[in-house]
Design a protein around this motif. Sequence first.
Motif, PDB file in Angstrom:
ATOM      1  N   ASP A  90       0.858  -1.189   0.000  1.00 24.76           N
ATOM      2  CA  ASP A  90       0.000   0.000   0.000  1.00 24.76           C
ATOM      3  C   ASP A  90       0.890   1.234   0.000  1.00 24.76           C
ATOM      4  O   ASP A  90       1.647   1.466   0.939  1.00 24.76           O
ATOM      5  CB  ASP A  90      -0.897  -0.020   1.252  1.00 24.76           C
ATOM      6  CG  ASP A  90      -1.985   1.043   1.192  1.00 24.76           C
ATOM      7  OD1 ASP A  90      -1.886   1.940   0.335  1.00 24.76           O
ATOM      8  OD2 ASP A  90      -2.921   0.975   2.003  1.00 24.76           O
ATOM      9  N   ILE A  91       0.831   2.012  -1.077  1.00 19.73           N
ATOM     10  CA  ILE A  91       1.653   3.210  -1.214  1.00 19.73           C
ATOM     11  C   ILE A  91       0.726   4.411  -1.284  1.00 19.73           C
ATOM     12  O   ILE A  91      -0.139   4.478  -2.159  1.00 19.73           O
ATOM     13  CB  ILE A  91       2.540   3.149  -2.474  1.00 19.73           C
ATOM     14  CG1 ILE A  91       3.449   1.912  -2.432  1.00 19.73           C
ATOM     15  CG2 ILE A  91       3.366   4.419  -2.619  1.00 19.73           C
ATOM     16  CD1 ILE A  91       4.261   1.716  -3.697  1.00 19.73           C
ATOM     17  N   ARG A  92       0.889   5.353  -0.364  1.00 19.81           N
ATOM     18  CA  ARG A  92       0.084   6.579  -0.348  1.00 19.81           C
ATOM     19  C   ARG A  92       1.000   7.759  -0.664  1.00 19.81           C
ATOM     20  O   ARG A  92       1.891   8.072   0.123  1.00 19.81           O
ATOM     21  CB  ARG A  92      -0.570   6.776   1.022  1.00 19.81           C
ATOM     22  CG  ARG A  92      -1.318   5.563   1.564  1.00 19.81           C
ATOM     23  CD  ARG A  92      -2.571   5.254   0.783  1.00 19.81           C
ATOM     24  NE  ARG A  92      -3.250   4.074   1.284  1.00 19.81           N
ATOM     25  CZ  ARG A  92      -4.232   4.106   2.175  1.00 19.81           C
ATOM     26  NH1 ARG A  92      -4.609   5.258   2.704  1.00 19.81           N
ATOM     27  NH2 ARG A  92      -4.828   2.984   2.544  1.00 19.81           N
ATOM     28  N   GLY A  93       0.776   8.415  -1.785  1.00 17.95           N
ATOM     29  CA  GLY A  93       1.630   9.536  -2.189  1.00 17.95           C
ATOM     30  C   GLY A  93       0.839  10.808  -2.381  1.00 17.95           C
ATOM     31  O   GLY A  93       0.842  11.403  -3.465  1.00 17.95           O
ATOM     32  N   ASP A  94       0.127  11.243  -1.341  1.00 16.07           N
ATOM     33  CA  ASP A  94      -0.785  12.377  -1.454  1.00 16.07           C
ATOM     34  C   ASP A  94      -0.077  13.719  -1.602  1.00 16.07           C
ATOM     35  O   ASP A  94      -0.730  14.722  -1.910  1.00 16.07           O
ATOM     36  CB  ASP A  94      -1.714  12.420  -0.237  1.00 16.07           C
ATOM     37  CG  ASP A  94      -2.614  11.182  -0.153  1.00 16.07           C
ATOM     38  OD1 ASP A  94      -2.847  10.569  -1.211  1.00 16.07           O
ATOM     39  OD2 ASP A  94      -3.060  10.839   0.954  1.00 16.07           O
ATOM     40  N   ALA A  95       1.226  13.770  -1.364  1.00 14.55           N
ATOM     41  CA  ALA A  95       1.958  15.039  -1.491  1.00 14.55           C
ATOM     42  C   ALA A  95       2.663  15.165  -2.846  1.00 14.55           C
ATOM     43  O   ALA A  95       3.371  16.150  -3.085  1.00 14.55           O
ATOM     44  CB  ALA A  95       2.984  15.158  -0.363  1.00 14.55           C
ATOM     45  N   LEU A  96       2.461  14.219  -3.749  1.00 15.65           N
ATOM     46  CA  LEU A  96       3.162  14.219  -5.039  1.00 15.65           C
ATOM     47  C   LEU A  96       2.850  15.459  -5.868  1.00 15.65           C
ATOM     48  O   LEU A  96       1.711  15.924  -5.912  1.00 15.65           O
ATOM     49  CB  LEU A  96       2.772  12.979  -5.846  1.00 15.65           C
ATOM     50  CG  LEU A  96       3.494  11.673  -5.537  1.00 15.65           C
ATOM     51  CD1 LEU A  96       2.887  10.531  -6.336  1.00 15.65           C
ATOM     52  CD2 LEU A  96       4.984  11.782  -5.843  1.00 15.65           C
ATOM     53  N   THR A  97       3.866  15.993  -6.516  1.00 17.54           N
ATOM     54  CA  THR A  97       3.689  17.079  -7.484  1.00 17.54           C
ATOM     55  C   THR A  97       4.236  16.631  -8.842  1.00 17.54           C
ATOM     56  O   THR A  97       3.472  16.350  -9.754  1.00 17.54           O
ATOM     57  CB  THR A  97       4.401  18.358  -7.008  1.00 17.54           C
ATOM     58  OG1 THR A  97       5.778  18.059  -6.720  1.00 17.54           O
ATOM     59  CG2 THR A  97       3.741  18.920  -5.751  1.00 17.54           C
ATOM     60  N   THR A  98       5.564  16.529  -8.963  1.00 20.78           N
ATOM     61  CA  THR A  98       6.167  16.051 -10.211  1.00 20.78           C
ATOM     62  C   THR A  98       6.845  14.690 -10.028  1.00 20.78           C
ATOM     63  O   THR A  98       7.475  14.188 -10.958  1.00 20.78           O
ATOM     64  CB  THR A  98       7.210  17.063 -10.723  1.00 20.78           C
ATOM     65  OG1 THR A  98       8.197  17.256  -9.707  1.00 20.78           O
ATOM     66  CG2 THR A  98       6.553  18.395 -11.042  1.00 20.78           C
ATOM     67  N   GLY A  99       6.718  14.102  -8.846  1.00 18.34           N
ATOM     68  CA  GLY A  99       7.364  12.814  -8.575  1.00 18.34           C
ATOM     69  C   GLY A  99       6.510  11.634  -9.027  1.00 18.34           C
ATOM     70  O   GLY A  99       5.482  11.779  -9.693  1.00 18.34           O
ATOM     71  N   ASN A 100       6.942  10.449  -8.646  1.00 15.17           N
ATOM     72  CA  ASN A 100       6.257   9.209  -9.008  1.00 15.17           C
ATOM     73  C   ASN A 100       6.018   8.370  -7.758  1.00 15.17           C
ATOM     74  O   ASN A 100       6.820   8.385  -6.828  1.00 15.17           O
ATOM     75  CB  ASN A 100       7.100   8.380  -9.993  1.00 15.17           C
ATOM     76  CG  ASN A 100       7.513   9.165 -11.215  1.00 15.17           C
ATOM     77  OD1 ASN A 100       6.743   9.374 -12.126  1.00 15.17           O
ATOM     78  ND2 ASN A 100       8.766   9.614 -11.227  1.00 15.17           N
TER      79      ASN A 100
END
Length: 207
Positions: A90-100
């Motif tokens: 389970d990966i949560r990346g809610d702060a992503l802008t230009t990342g992956n």
Amino acid sequence: DISAANSLTTGYLIVADSASSSTASRTLVRFAGEHASATGTTVLEVESAAGPGLLIDQNGNAVALDIDSEATTASAVLLDHESTSGVGIDIRGDALTTGNNIYSYSNSSSTSTRNLNYFWNDNTLANGTTVLSLQQDANNDALYINKTKAGGGNSIQIDHAGTTSVVQYFNSPASTTAPVIQISAADALTTGKLIYAYSNGADTTTR
């Protein structure tokens, strides 16, 4: 041997703490199994009957977990879980802008046939399983393929063994004024074709 610390509430069994400001490379705690023949040795085992087995709280701008594996035929990471309705990873990346969320990269020059990423549903009875599902809630592409190498190799290749099932199926597209399938700007064509459909079947059935 530390055992029977059953009175713990908010305390710790072991604390290893350092507030040194030195930028020199060092390891705060080290466990080492250094004999190459000790293949049955597990260097560190963590067992939990309830909460998380391991919590890493990275408060700096650095890698939280770094694995340097010298294995050539064994996996660097093996995850064996018993989840039924849960999620294996389970990966949560809610702060992503230009990342992956996930980045898979290889610069190997080997010409051997291989798959950079491989998803496999091996049980023939798992008829309700979709091997890869993509959901796009934003107004952008759900799948984008950028093949930069000119020459051979297909952008998409489908090897379909089904005899009564559809190879490619468009289910209830909601398009009203836009085309369901569009091929644009194929202006470099000389002797090639925009669409090539061929059959050499000998069956005499009407079709």
